[in-house]
Write a protein that holds these residues in place. Structure first.
Motif, PDB file in Angstrom:
ATOM      1  N   ALA A 249      55.140  59.784  43.016  1.00 33.63           N
ATOM      2  CA  ALA A 249      53.478  61.209  42.510  1.00 33.63           C
ATOM      3  C   ALA A 249      53.474  60.549  41.062  1.00 33.63           C
ATOM      4  O   ALA A 249      52.485  60.687  40.722  1.00 33.63           O
ATOM      5  N   ALA A 250      54.533  60.863  40.662  1.00 28.97           N
ATOM      6  CA  ALA A 250      54.182  60.767  39.076  1.00 28.97           C
ATOM      7  C   ALA A 250      53.527  59.417  37.930  1.00 28.97           C
ATOM      8  O   ALA A 250      52.563  59.642  38.191  1.00 28.97           O
ATOM      9  N   VAL A 251      53.633  58.721  39.636  1.00 30.68           N
ATOM     10  CA  VAL A 251      53.342  57.359  39.375  1.00 30.68           C
ATOM     11  C   VAL A 251      51.846  56.730  40.297  1.00 30.68           C
ATOM     12  O   VAL A 251      51.258  56.948  38.730  1.00 30.68           O
ATOM     13  N   ARG A 252      51.688  57.495  40.881  1.00 34.59           N
ATOM     14  CA  ARG A 252      50.454  57.626  41.098  1.00 34.59           C
ATOM     15  C   ARG A 252      49.467  58.797  39.677  1.00 34.59           C
ATOM     16  O   ARG A 252      47.882  58.005  40.241  1.00 34.59           O
ATOM     17  N   ALA A 253      50.499  59.597  39.389  1.00 35.93           N
ATOM     18  CA  ALA A 253      48.900  60.650  38.687  1.00 35.93           C
ATOM     19  C   ALA A 253      48.256  59.451  37.252  1.00 35.93           C
ATOM     20  O   ALA A 253      47.610  60.265  37.244  1.00 35.93           O
ATOM     21  N   GLN A 254      49.094  58.910  37.389  1.00 35.06           N
ATOM     22  CA  GLN A 254      48.267  58.168  36.201  1.00 35.06           C
ATOM     23  C   GLN A 254      47.199  57.625  36.505  1.00 35.06           C
ATOM     24  O   GLN A 254      47.085  56.408  37.317  1.00 35.06           O
ATOM     25  N   PRO A 255      45.759  57.492  35.413  1.00 33.30           N
ATOM     26  CA  PRO A 255      44.676  56.978  35.842  1.00 33.30           C
ATOM     27  C   PRO A 255      44.606  55.536  36.609  1.00 33.30           C
ATOM     28  O   PRO A 255      43.548  55.189  36.494  1.00 33.30           O
ATOM     29  N   TRP A 256      45.522  55.087  35.364  1.00 29.17           N
ATOM     30  CA  TRP A 256      45.222  53.241  35.047  1.00 29.17           C
ATOM     31  C   TRP A 256      45.692  52.574  36.733  1.00 29.17           C
ATOM     32  O   TRP A 256      45.758  51.892  36.315  1.00 29.17           O
ATOM     33  N   VAL A 257      46.566  53.626  36.976  1.00 28.03           N
ATOM     34  CA  VAL A 257      47.087  52.629  37.803  1.00 28.03           C
ATOM     35  C   VAL A 257      46.344  52.215  39.322  1.00 28.03           C
ATOM     36  O   VAL A 257      45.894  52.885  39.715  1.00 28.03           O
ATOM     37  N   ASP A 258      46.367  50.915  39.727  1.00 33.63           N
ATOM     38  CA  ASP A 258      46.220  51.185  41.644  1.00 33.63           C
ATOM     39  C   ASP A 258      46.911  50.583  42.760  1.00 33.63           C
ATOM     40  O   ASP A 258      46.473  50.560  43.286  1.00 33.63           O
ATOM     41  N   VAL A 259      48.170  49.917  42.101  1.00 31.97           N
ATOM     42  CA  VAL A 259      48.805  49.487  43.315  1.00 31.97           C
ATOM     43  C   VAL A 259      50.417  50.381  42.217  1.00 31.97           C
ATOM     44  O   VAL A 259      51.076  49.690  41.728  1.00 31.97           O
ATOM     45  N   VAL A 260      51.074  50.711  44.043  1.00 32.17           N
ATOM     46  CA  VAL A 260      52.078  51.686  43.549  1.00 32.17           C
ATOM     47  C   VAL A 260      53.487  51.007  44.909  1.00 32.17           C
ATOM     48  O   VAL A 260      52.943  50.677  45.554  1.00 32.17           O
ATOM     49  N   LEU A 261      54.383  50.705  44.040  1.00 32.69           N
ATOM     50  CA  LEU A 261      55.044  49.463  44.775  1.00 32.69           C
ATOM     51  C   LEU A 261      56.530  50.804  45.178  1.00 32.69           C
ATOM     52  O   LEU A 261      57.031  51.120  44.915  1.00 32.69           O
TER      53      LEU A 261
END
Length: 306
Positions: A249-261
């Motif tokens: 969720a901390a990764v997904r919260a970053q506004p520049w992320v398009d895809v989370v592995l």
């Protein structure tokens, strides 16, 4: 919101460096057992709505397992990315001294793209340089760059993954590469997590420049799931999820992320990872957990292949 993708690093070979993986996989990790495990997680991901899968030539037989799954299931809406540059050399041994060897050469690219294309064909929409670094010989190899440009011009999107404490410099340098007046790479896949966020500003710049940003190792190779800091444990309890979901969720919260592995090794791990979508975090909420980059990567290098 970012897409989820299933990464096959833990499912195409019997050993990898993900903590918390040992009990998720079959006790006997022969080829047939690992194929069945891989297909089971792919089935779970597809049923959950995940339509992206990430592989690599060095992930043992991951491309082969994925190709067989795509053929038997008949799915035509799965977006596949893969990578070249590392070669798997462990011969299916968990106790091998060396599991993969990197070489960014024209010969390695030509051979591995041929192998990937033979297995996955038109399913591959994105082909990445595996673990590009700022000192890679790729930058000074005009024949290799020309070959990459020809693949780009054929309609296959190109990207690169990064590792190590100097990821930010690699991201900026690689995205400035041009072949015949056009940007060579359209996507970047980097390690970012709450313990190692140093590449964040470079990924924000990459996103703003139009590149697609993938984040890998969001759970720090399992460290944030197996040995979570107290703050992550508190948030997991608050939201009634596992620490893995909080880390992602901390990764997904970053506004520049398009895809989370997700590097899940079982359907249960995958479903736990996907609960990250239920949690809204402030992008800076866990920023105080960051380690010095050099220390983080030294710790990662010390993890055992199991």
């Amino acid at each position: 919101m970012p897409d989820f993708a299933l990464g096959l690093a833990a499912l195409g070979r019997p050993a990898y460096i993900n903590l918390g993986r040992e009990h998720a996989l079959p006790a006997e990790r022969d080829v047939d057992a690992m194929r069945a495990a891989c297909h089971a997680v792919l089935d779970a991901a597809y049923a959950a709505g995940v339509r992206r899968v990430d592989a690599a030539r060095s992930y043992g037989r991951a491309e082969e397992f994925l190709a067989q799954w795509l053929t038997t299931r008949g799915h035509r809406d799965v977006r596949v990315s893969s990578k070249w540059g590392y070669e798997y050399v462990a011969d299916w041994r968990r106790d091998a001294d060396t599991h993969e060897v990197k070489e960014h050469s024209l010969e390695r690219f030509t051979r591995q793209w041929g192998e990937t294309e033979a297995l996955l064909g038109a399913h591959v929409g994105l082909y990445k340089v595996h673990s590009l670094t700022d000192d890679s010989p790729l930058y000074g190899n005009p024949e290799l760059l020309a070959a990459l440009g020809r693949l780009r011009d054929s309609g296959v999107r190109l990207g690169f993954s990064t590792s190590g404490p100097k990821q930010a410099a690699t991201v900026r340098r690689a995205l400035e590469l041009e072949v015949e007046g056009r940007r060579l790479f359209e996507a970047v896949q980097s390690t970012w997590n709450v313990l190692e966020p140093s590449v964040g500003s470079a990924l924000a710049w990459a996103h703003e420049s139009g590149a697609e940003v993938f984040v890998k190792e969001g759970m720090a190779n399992g460290r944030l799931a197996v040995e979570p800091p107290a703050r992550i444990r508190e948030l997991a309890a608050k939201h009634d999820v596992g620490p893995d979901a909080v880390a992602l969720a901390a990764v997904r919260a970053q506004p520049w992320v398009d895809v989370v592995l997700s590097g899940a090794a079982s359907a249960d791990q995958l479903h736990s990872n996907l609960r990250a979508a239920e949690i809204d975090l402030d992008p800076e909420e866990l920023s105080d957990l960051a380690e010095p980059a050099e220390r983080y990567w030294a710790t990662r290098a010390s993890l055992a292949w199991e």
